[in-house]
Design a protein around this motif. Sequence first.
Motif, mmCIF file in Angstrom:
data_model
loop_
_atom_site.group_PDB
_atom_site.id
_atom_site.type_symbol
_atom_site.label_atom_id
_atom_site.label_comp_id
_atom_site.label_asym_id
_atom_site.label_seq_id
_atom_site.Cartn_x
_atom_site.Cartn_y
_atom_site.Cartn_z
ATOM 1 N N VAL A 16 21.092 27.560 50.068
ATOM 2 C CA VAL A 16 22.507 27.628 50.404
ATOM 3 C C VAL A 16 23.200 28.263 49.211
ATOM 4 O O VAL A 16 23.072 27.792 48.093
ATOM 5 N N GLU A 17 23.925 29.342 49.449
ATOM 6 C CA GLU A 17 24.489 30.120 48.372
ATOM 7 C C GLU A 17 25.969 30.393 48.621
ATOM 8 O O GLU A 17 26.362 30.736 49.727
ATOM 9 N N ALA A 18 26.779 30.223 47.585
ATOM 10 C CA ALA A 18 28.190 30.584 47.644
ATOM 11 C C ALA A 18 28.521 31.342 46.366
ATOM 12 O O ALA A 18 28.067 30.974 45.289
ATOM 13 N N ASN A 19 29.297 32.392 46.512
ATOM 14 C CA ASN A 19 29.642 33.211 45.374
ATOM 15 C C ASN A 19 31.127 33.546 45.443
ATOM 16 O O ASN A 19 31.618 33.967 46.489
ATOM 17 N N PHE A 20 31.840 33.345 44.343
ATOM 18 C CA PHE A 20 33.257 33.682 44.317
ATOM 19 C C PHE A 20 33.431 35.182 44.494
ATOM 20 O O PHE A 20 32.668 35.979 43.957
ATOM 21 N N LYS A 21 34.458 35.541 45.266
ATOM 22 C CA LYS A 21 34.729 36.948 45.520
ATOM 23 C C LYS A 21 35.992 37.411 44.802
ATOM 24 O O LYS A 21 36.039 38.509 44.271
ATOM 25 N N SER A 22 37.039 36.564 44.813
ATOM 26 C CA SER A 22 38.285 36.980 44.174
ATOM 27 C C SER A 22 39.034 35.775 43.617
ATOM 28 O O SER A 22 38.820 34.640 44.045
ATOM 29 N N LEU A 23 39.907 36.048 42.659
ATOM 30 C CA LEU A 23 40.769 35.032 42.055
ATOM 31 C C LEU A 23 42.082 35.694 41.679
ATOM 32 O O LEU A 23 42.091 36.721 40.998
ATOM 33 N N LYS A 39 40.440 34.317 35.193
ATOM 34 C CA LYS A 39 39.416 35.315 35.503
ATOM 35 C C LYS A 39 38.125 34.669 35.970
ATOM 36 O O LYS A 39 37.873 33.494 35.752
ATOM 37 N N MET A 40 37.340 35.505 36.636
ATOM 38 C CA MET A 40 36.004 35.109 37.047
ATOM 39 C C MET A 40 35.022 35.637 36.012
ATOM 40 O O MET A 40 35.220 36.715 35.454
ATOM 41 N N LYS A 41 33.978 34.861 35.787
ATOM 42 C CA LYS A 41 32.940 35.251 34.841
ATOM 43 C C LYS A 41 31.620 35.351 35.599
ATOM 44 O O LYS A 41 31.207 34.397 36.257
ATOM 45 N N ALA A 42 30.972 36.501 35.514
ATOM 46 C CA ALA A 42 29.698 36.687 36.202
ATOM 47 C C ALA A 42 28.582 36.069 35.371
ATOM 48 O O ALA A 42 28.363 36.446 34.222
ATOM 49 N N LYS A 47 25.977 34.599 41.076
ATOM 50 C CA LYS A 47 26.802 33.458 40.683
ATOM 51 C C LYS A 47 27.930 33.882 39.758
ATOM 52 O O LYS A 47 27.708 34.589 38.779
ATOM 53 N N LYS A 48 29.145 33.428 40.103
ATOM 54 C CA LYS A 48 30.321 33.648 39.268
ATOM 55 C C LYS A 48 31.013 32.310 39.074
ATOM 56 O O LYS A 48 30.970 31.445 39.951
ATOM 57 N N THR A 49 31.651 32.155 37.932
ATOM 58 C CA THR A 49 32.440 30.948 37.676
ATOM 59 C C THR A 49 33.891 31.353 37.452
ATOM 60 O O THR A 49 34.196 32.517 37.193
ATOM 61 N N ILE A 50 34.771 30.368 37.547
ATOM 62 C CA ILE A 50 36.205 30.601 37.387
ATOM 63 C C ILE A 50 36.695 29.914 36.115
ATOM 64 O O ILE A 50 36.338 28.770 35.847
ATOM 65 N N ASN A 51 37.520 30.637 35.352
ATOM 66 C CA ASN A 51 38.181 30.093 34.176
ATOM 67 C C ASN A 51 39.683 30.296 34.340
ATOM 68 O O ASN A 51 40.140 31.409 34.604
ATOM 69 N N VAL A 52 40.438 29.209 34.183
ATOM 70 C CA VAL A 52 41.898 29.261 34.284
ATOM 71 C C VAL A 52 42.481 28.437 33.144
ATOM 72 O O VAL A 52 42.018 27.331 32.864
ATOM 73 N N PHE A 53 43.499 28.996 32.485
ATOM 74 C CA PHE A 53 44.206 28.275 31.429
ATOM 75 C C PHE A 53 45.702 28.471 31.682
ATOM 76 O O PHE A 53 46.207 29.588 31.658
ATOM 77 N N TYR A 54 46.405 27.375 31.947
ATOM 78 C CA TYR A 54 47.833 27.416 32.282
ATOM 79 C C TYR A 54 48.606 26.586 31.268
ATOM 80 O O TYR A 54 48.195 25.481 30.908
ATOM 81 N N ARG A 55 49.762 27.114 30.827
ATOM 82 C CA ARG A 55 50.636 26.375 29.907
ATOM 83 C C ARG A 55 52.013 26.199 30.539
ATOM 84 O O ARG A 55 52.603 27.163 31.039
#
Length: 175
Positions: A16-23, A39-42, A47-55
């Motif tokens: 079972v596979e899921a991959n981020f497409k957009s952010l 941003k997404m990091k490949a 496989k891609k991961t998501i990084n978000v930093f909000y202030r």
Amino acid sequence: MLFVLIFGLLLVNATVEANFKSLFCTIYDKEYGEFLDCKMKAINRYKKTINVFYRQLTQAHDVVVRLEFLKKGNVWQPFLYNVSVNLCDLVQKNRNLVASIANAYVKPYVTFHNSCPLKKNGWVKGNNYDVSMEQIRNRFPVEPGEYAVRITFSENNVPKLSLNASAIYSNFREN
């Protein structure tokens, strides 16, 4: 016979596979807050991961989070849930079932350096968030396709910021 053996091996190795497409991270009120990272990091081809930093730039009292799940057919259509919950109730009391399940998925990846009501210069950081389809399929009826989540943060019924992410889900992948 060889065909049956190869087909059986493919079924055993199917994952079972899921991959981020957009952010997309959007600020509607520049004086309210800012995304320092979105941003997404490949990790690899699959496989891609998501990084978000909000202030947070101003103090906020009555913040409502709207969580929408969408599925793409010919167009994006609502899928399963569209819920709104007070952010402080979610963080402190976890009363809404759907929001608390979503919170359980992201909590290991998110650092919340703020309190309720939200203080000026507080921040939220999400590092290396990866979608786990096994966990999601245990709770939700998900079939292969393209899915999205839209998270909108509003104060006094005025949208202040939103995050939109989409992922493609399939039952197998190339090896």
